[in-house]
Enzyme design. Sequence first.
Site, PDB file in Angstrom:
ATOM      1  N   ASN A  41       0.827  -1.219   0.000  1.00  0.00           N
ATOM      2  CA  ASN A  41       0.000   0.000   0.000  1.00  0.00           C
ATOM      3  C   ASN A  41       0.858   1.265   0.000  1.00  0.00           C
ATOM      4  O   ASN A  41       0.350   2.363   0.216  1.00  0.00           O
ATOM      5  CB  ASN A  41      -0.917   0.019   1.234  1.00  0.00           C
ATOM      6  CG  ASN A  41      -1.893  -1.140   1.208  1.00  0.00           C
ATOM      7  OD1 ASN A  41      -2.445  -1.464   0.169  1.00  0.00           O
ATOM      8  ND2 ASN A  41      -2.103  -1.770   2.350  1.00  0.00           N
ATOM      9  N   HIS A 127     -14.530  -1.923   5.466  1.00  0.00           N
ATOM     10  CA  HIS A 127     -13.379  -2.657   6.001  1.00  0.00           C
ATOM     11  C   HIS A 127     -13.691  -3.318   7.363  1.00  0.00           C
ATOM     12  O   HIS A 127     -14.499  -2.812   8.139  1.00  0.00           O
ATOM     13  CB  HIS A 127     -12.233  -1.651   6.176  1.00  0.00           C
ATOM     14  CG  HIS A 127     -10.920  -2.260   6.505  1.00  0.00           C
ATOM     15  ND1 HIS A 127     -10.359  -2.209   7.761  1.00  0.00           N
ATOM     16  CD2 HIS A 127     -10.039  -2.936   5.732  1.00  0.00           C
ATOM     17  CE1 HIS A 127      -9.185  -2.814   7.740  1.00  0.00           C
ATOM     18  NE2 HIS A 127      -8.965  -3.261   6.519  1.00  0.00           N
ATOM     19  N   GLU A 169     -16.538   3.997   3.033  1.00  0.00           N
ATOM     20  CA  GLU A 169     -15.184   4.346   2.605  1.00  0.00           C
ATOM     21  C   GLU A 169     -15.328   5.233   1.382  1.00  0.00           C
ATOM     22  O   GLU A 169     -16.360   5.166   0.700  1.00  0.00           O
ATOM     23  CB  GLU A 169     -14.410   3.068   2.233  1.00  0.00           C
ATOM     24  CG  GLU A 169     -14.072   2.227   3.440  1.00  0.00           C
ATOM     25  CD  GLU A 169     -13.517   0.847   3.089  1.00  0.00           C
ATOM     26  OE1 GLU A 169     -12.796   0.715   2.086  1.00  0.00           O
ATOM     27  OE2 GLU A 169     -13.813  -0.088   3.833  1.00  0.00           O
ATOM     28  N   SER A 173     -11.288  -0.753  -0.291  1.00  0.00           N
ATOM     29  CA  SER A 173      -9.960  -1.365  -0.238  1.00  0.00           C
ATOM     30  C   SER A 173      -9.820  -2.616  -1.097  1.00  0.00           C
ATOM     31  O   SER A 173      -8.729  -2.904  -1.578  1.00  0.00           O
ATOM     32  CB  SER A 173      -9.601  -1.701   1.205  1.00  0.00           C
ATOM     33  OG  SER A 173     -10.544  -2.595   1.754  1.00  0.00           O
ATOM     34  N   ASP A 198     -14.142   6.729   5.713  1.00  0.00           N
ATOM     35  CA  ASP A 198     -12.787   6.184   5.821  1.00  0.00           C
ATOM     36  C   ASP A 198     -12.065   6.464   4.498  1.00  0.00           C
ATOM     37  O   ASP A 198     -12.461   5.955   3.446  1.00  0.00           O
ATOM     38  CB  ASP A 198     -12.912   4.672   6.101  1.00  0.00           C
ATOM     39  CG  ASP A 198     -11.570   3.969   6.260  1.00  0.00           C
ATOM     40  OD1 ASP A 198     -10.602   4.375   5.583  1.00  0.00           O
ATOM     41  OD2 ASP A 198     -11.498   3.001   7.032  1.00  0.00           O
ATOM     42  N   HIS A 201      -7.631   4.692   1.583  1.00  0.00           N
ATOM     43  CA  HIS A 201      -7.033   4.450   0.264  1.00  0.00           C
ATOM     44  C   HIS A 201      -7.148   5.644  -0.686  1.00  0.00           C
ATOM     45  O   HIS A 201      -6.673   5.575  -1.821  1.00  0.00           O
ATOM     46  CB  HIS A 201      -7.644   3.193  -0.365  1.00  0.00           C
ATOM     47  CG  HIS A 201      -7.341   1.972   0.437  1.00  0.00           C
ATOM     48  ND1 HIS A 201      -6.173   1.248   0.279  1.00  0.00           N
ATOM     49  CD2 HIS A 201      -8.016   1.379   1.459  1.00  0.00           C
ATOM     50  CE1 HIS A 201      -6.160   0.260   1.158  1.00  0.00           C
ATOM     51  NE2 HIS A 201      -7.271   0.315   1.888  1.00  0.00           N
ATOM     52  N   LYS A 232      -0.395   3.994   4.539  1.00  0.00           N
ATOM     53  CA  LYS A 232      -0.456   3.604   3.123  1.00  0.00           C
ATOM     54  C   LYS A 232       0.326   4.637   2.305  1.00  0.00           C
ATOM     55  O   LYS A 232       1.544   4.629   2.342  1.00  0.00           O
ATOM     56  CB  LYS A 232      -1.914   3.417   2.718  1.00  0.00           C
ATOM     57  CG  LYS A 232      -2.567   2.348   3.617  1.00  0.00           C
ATOM     58  CD  LYS A 232      -3.890   1.898   3.172  1.00  0.00           C
ATOM     59  CE  LYS A 232      -4.615   1.084   4.224  1.00  0.00           C
ATOM     60  NZ  LYS A 232      -3.994  -0.170   4.610  1.00  0.00           N
TER      61      LYS A 232
HETATM   62  C1  PLP Z   1     -10.266   0.907   4.529  1.00  0.00           C
HETATM   63  C2  PLP Z   1      -9.291   0.693   5.636  1.00  0.00           C
HETATM   64  N1  PLP Z   1      -9.510   1.278   6.826  1.00  0.00           N
HETATM   65  C3  PLP Z   1      -8.664   1.120   7.842  1.00  0.00           C
HETATM   66  C4  PLP Z   1      -7.524   0.358   7.730  1.00  0.00           C
HETATM   67  C5  PLP Z   1      -6.613   0.184   8.908  1.00  0.00           C
HETATM   68  O1  PLP Z   1      -5.500   1.005   8.784  1.00  0.00           O
HETATM   69  P1  PLP Z   1      -4.121   0.660   9.510  1.00  0.00           P
HETATM   70  O2  PLP Z   1      -3.373  -0.270   8.616  1.00  0.00           O
HETATM   71  O3  PLP Z   1      -3.447   1.979   9.680  1.00  0.00           O
HETATM   72  O4  PLP Z   1      -4.472   0.026  10.824  1.00  0.00           O
HETATM   73  C6  PLP Z   1      -7.241  -0.259   6.509  1.00  0.00           C
HETATM   74  C7  PLP Z   1      -6.003  -1.064   6.366  1.00  0.00           C
HETATM   75  O5  PLP Z   1      -5.908  -2.061   5.724  1.00  0.00           O
HETATM   76  C8  PLP Z   1      -8.143  -0.094   5.434  1.00  0.00           C
HETATM   77  O6  PLP Z   1      -7.933  -0.692   4.251  1.00  0.00           O
END
Ligand code: PLP
Length: 384
Positions: A41, A127, A169, A173, A198, A201, A232
């Site tokens: 990422n 997610h 989101e 993801s 969120d 990405h 990321k």
């Molecule tokens: C959409 C989404 N939210 C939150 C997270 C969590 O983030 P972190 O890796 O900083 O814990 C991810 C990580 O894969 C994600 O893809």
Amino acid sequence: MKNERWIADALRQLSEQDLQRQLPPETPPVPRRTTVNFSSNDYLGLRRNPDVIRTAMAYLRRFGTSAGASRLLSGSLECHRELEELLAQFKGYPASLLFGSGYLANCGVVPALVGRGDVVVADRLVHASLVDSILLSGARLLRFRHNDPEHLDALLDKSVGRRKLVVTESVFSMDGDVAPLKEVVSVAVRHGAMVFVDEAHATGIFGREGSGLVCAESLCESVNISMGTLSKALASYGGFVCCSSAMKDFLINRARTFIYSTALPPPAAGAAIAALKWLKRHPDAGSLLLRRASLFRRRLASAGLNVGSGQSQIVPLIVGDNQNALVLAERLRREGLLVRAIRPPTVPPGTSRVRFSITLQMSPETLQECADIIIKAAQDIGLV
Ligand SMILES: Cc1ncc(COP(=O)(O)O)c(C=O)c1O
């Protein structure tokens, strides 16, 4: 141990369904010339950027290896304030609050906003960290069909609760598609619901200087929480939310993953600060990446492969069956493409896939060559 015998049964069951996960071989610190890493990422390739490394080391020397405590004890350092100010400015919000990771941000913020007697309406594909955060909150969870504001509207109409929260989101993801944010937010606002987006990405890629889609769509006034991660495109570690100043004060008092967890390590703050400054100097990096990803996606689609309807740097190749996803991933790894099969519960049953993360380190020529390898492998396995 005798009381762990059930674990062998659980693992056997996973293995029989082609669902057992294993840690892959360690990724070499410096990528081999012969491999292309499609599982990272680190979208902008900043993890090894000399300036990012230099700044992380400078913060390490100045502030030490660890914050030493939670922010409410003695862990609040100047680098946290500096990064929070930069993030709020970057995202167009009055305030920002750091968390130990994106996962911790989600699991802290949602239960602070809602609880028993409240309703959360979330996109069906959000997610795992968001699903966990809602379950942790004790609020009633309703799921609207993926990217379907009309279904969201119908669910909000029917639901009764003290408070309502809509969760989505901006870039998904596992599918790499983009939410119809304007419509989702307008439905939520019409129902008086709070909105949580969120942007894990989207951050660093979409919008002006990579500030994300909430800002690009001028929705900061209506989105209560714009969440992001430093892990990321920002090439570091940690999570954050952008919000109003009152919301920040409230979260400092109520978000348990903020209150009861050690503050972000200073080198992680330093790396993210350098990445944000890099984005200011390279405002077109995100759009360049998106153009390369679009060419790659079109090439696979034109060969008859199912790459979904995404528009981002994440390109799924959906094969459906768990076994097919495993076979394709293994074949591609043998050809030097570092990829993983993504299977349930990460994605819905019957939609197993190989997911390609495009990063700026891949030249258009490399992407073209890799697309040809993928098409040939898919044909050999009988997927097209
Ligand atoms: C959409 C989404 N939210 C939150 C997270 C969590 O983030 P972190 O890796 O900083 O814990 C991810 C990580 O894969 C994600 O893809």
